[in-house]
Scaffold this motif. Structure first.
Motif, mmCIF file in Angstrom:
data_model
loop_
_atom_site.group_PDB
_atom_site.id
_atom_site.type_symbol
_atom_site.label_atom_id
_atom_site.label_comp_id
_atom_site.label_asym_id
_atom_site.label_seq_id
_atom_site.Cartn_x
_atom_site.Cartn_y
_atom_site.Cartn_z
ATOM 1 N N LEU A 115 0.835 -1.203 0.000
ATOM 2 C CA LEU A 115 0.000 0.000 0.000
ATOM 3 C C LEU A 115 0.869 1.253 0.000
ATOM 4 O O LEU A 115 0.559 2.241 -0.682
ATOM 5 C CB LEU A 115 -0.920 -0.002 1.212
ATOM 6 N N ALA A 116 1.969 1.214 0.746
ATOM 7 C CA ALA A 116 2.874 2.358 0.801
ATOM 8 C C ALA A 116 3.545 2.611 -0.540
ATOM 9 O O ALA A 116 3.739 3.760 -0.953
ATOM 10 C CB ALA A 116 3.931 2.137 1.879
ATOM 11 N N VAL A 117 3.908 1.553 -1.231
ATOM 12 C CA VAL A 117 4.490 1.709 -2.566
ATOM 13 C C VAL A 117 3.484 2.386 -3.490
ATOM 14 O O VAL A 117 3.833 3.263 -4.294
ATOM 15 C CB VAL A 117 4.948 0.356 -3.121
ATOM 16 N N GLY A 118 2.212 2.000 -3.370
ATOM 17 C CA GLY A 118 1.178 2.651 -4.156
ATOM 18 C C GLY A 118 1.096 4.140 -3.869
ATOM 19 O O GLY A 118 0.986 4.961 -4.785
ATOM 20 N N ALA A 119 1.156 4.512 -2.582
ATOM 21 C CA ALA A 119 1.125 5.930 -2.202
ATOM 22 C C ALA A 119 2.324 6.674 -2.768
ATOM 23 O O ALA A 119 2.207 7.802 -3.274
ATOM 24 C CB ALA A 119 1.083 6.057 -0.684
ATOM 25 N N GLN A 120 3.474 6.060 -2.688
ATOM 26 C CA GLN A 120 4.696 6.689 -3.196
ATOM 27 C C GLN A 120 4.606 6.907 -4.706
ATOM 28 O O GLN A 120 4.956 7.978 -5.216
ATOM 29 C CB GLN A 120 5.899 5.806 -2.850
ATOM 30 N N GLU A 121 4.120 5.904 -5.421
ATOM 31 C CA GLU A 121 3.971 6.028 -6.873
ATOM 32 C C GLU A 121 2.936 7.087 -7.246
ATOM 33 O O GLU A 121 3.024 7.703 -8.316
ATOM 34 C CB GLU A 121 3.575 4.682 -7.462
ATOM 35 N N TRP A 135 8.097 -0.174 11.295
ATOM 36 C CA TRP A 135 9.293 -0.993 11.055
ATOM 37 C C TRP A 135 9.251 -1.618 9.666
ATOM 38 O O TRP A 135 10.260 -1.650 8.953
ATOM 39 C CB TRP A 135 9.382 -2.073 12.133
ATOM 40 N N GLU A 136 8.077 -2.129 9.259
ATOM 41 C CA GLU A 136 7.936 -2.727 7.935
ATOM 42 C C GLU A 136 8.254 -1.705 6.843
ATOM 43 O O GLU A 136 8.967 -2.006 5.877
ATOM 44 C CB GLU A 136 6.521 -3.269 7.745
ATOM 45 N N GLU A 189 13.304 -1.439 0.957
ATOM 46 C CA GLU A 189 14.217 -0.628 0.159
ATOM 47 C C GLU A 189 13.495 0.160 -0.934
ATOM 48 O O GLU A 189 14.032 1.141 -1.452
ATOM 49 C CB GLU A 189 15.289 -1.522 -0.476
ATOM 50 N N ARG A 190 12.286 -0.236 -1.281
ATOM 51 C CA ARG A 190 11.541 0.488 -2.311
ATOM 52 C C ARG A 190 10.995 1.812 -1.795
ATOM 53 O O ARG A 190 10.722 2.726 -2.580
ATOM 54 C CB ARG A 190 10.373 -0.368 -2.815
ATOM 55 N N ILE A 191 10.817 1.913 -0.489
ATOM 56 C CA ILE A 191 10.146 3.071 0.095
ATOM 57 C C ILE A 191 11.180 4.092 0.552
ATOM 58 O O ILE A 191 12.037 3.805 1.394
ATOM 59 C CB ILE A 191 9.255 2.628 1.271
#
Length: 273
Positions: free
Chosen positions: A156-162, A206-207, A212-214
């Motif tokens: 979900l965080a990767v989606g937000a970042q993108e 922590w996750e 490394e993607r975030i």
């Protein structure tokens, strides 16, 4: 350090904060059974009712925002919507009406009221974030607040970042139910915040910090009541913390902890001297 609230009393040092986040608003007011549906259900633990009344973006802009801006710190408006068009609409309204008065928004991502948590996808988070970013423009901060799902929060965080997020916040409330002492009373359905949420929120931070993607900064939020709790979040990888339940239970807590933790170095268990 940031506080999440509507009304902050004078004289408690809120000018020390890094920012103030409003309570979450929707485009139109959402009617509910409770005007203020928050109950303390355990030590330093709150249950926020699912069917609590929600203020509209218009009320926020014209009634609450002037009060919050008087402390001279950045103000972020927390918004939510049932779908992408809803996020776009409320972001467009805020950009038009108060875009020059706010530092940005918090995109509050919640799961649908179904049994299937997978209904909330990284694609939805990306598109909701992108819709808000497009309306607010490149300079506004867009903080995406994610649900307390350690096993899913990375994607979900990767989606937000993108989608163009500026930062991530981990986490929002955990779905829960409370049974009143009165056996004839209806169960209280809502979301837990405060002490009961902290261990899960720490794991979520922590996750995110170990993916490394975030690359975005992380706000830790959930059960912050002491300077030690602040340090715990920083040790897990947060860059800052938000305080909501603690401020509800003890007005002025955010400002006091900001003063106590002014020397703490982010992302470490050391302090700056």
């Amino acid at each position: 350090m940031a506080a999440a609230n509507w009304q902050l009393p004078d004289g408690l040092g809120y000018e020390r904060l890094g920012g103030i986040f409003t309570r979450t608003v929707t485009m139109e007011p959402k009617p509910g059974l409770y005007e203020e549906g928050v109950w303390q259900v355990a030590e330093q633990t709150l249950l926020n009712a699912t069917n609590m009344r929600t203020e509209s973006a218009e009320i926020l802009a014209h009634e609450h925002l002037p009060h919050l801006r008087r402390f001279g710190v950045p103000v972020f408006v927390s918004i939510t919507a049932p779908g992408i068009p809803g996020f776009r609409k409320i972001a467009r309204y805020l950009a038009r009406e108060v875009g020059d008065q706010i530092a940005g928004v918090e995109v509050y991502i919640s799961s649908p009221d179904t049994a299937n948590g997978q209904d909330l996808t990284a694609k939805f988070v990306r598109e909701a974030t992108q819709a808000v970013r497009n309306e607010l423009g490149p300079d506004a901060a867009v903080v995406v607040k994610l649900p307390p799902w350690p096993e899913h929060i990375r994607s979900l965080a990767v989606g937000a970042q993108e989608g163009g997020a500026t930062a991530l916040a981990a986490t929002n409330i955990l779905k829960a139910l409370h049974l009143p002492d009165d056996a004839t009373a209806e169960p209280l359905v809502g979301g837990l915040s405060g002490e009961a949420l902290r261990a899960v929120a720490l794991r979520c931070v922590w996750e995110l910090a170990h993916d490394e993607r975030i690359t975005l900064p992380i706000f830790g939020t959930g059960g912050v009541f002491t300077a030690a709790h602040v340090t715990d979040y920083l040790r897990c990888g947060a860059s800052a913390v938000q305080i909501a339940s603690g401020e509800w239970l003890e007005p002025g807590l955010s400002a006091r902890l900001a003063h106590e933790c002014a020397h703490v170095a982010p992302n470490s268990n050391t302090v700056n001297r």
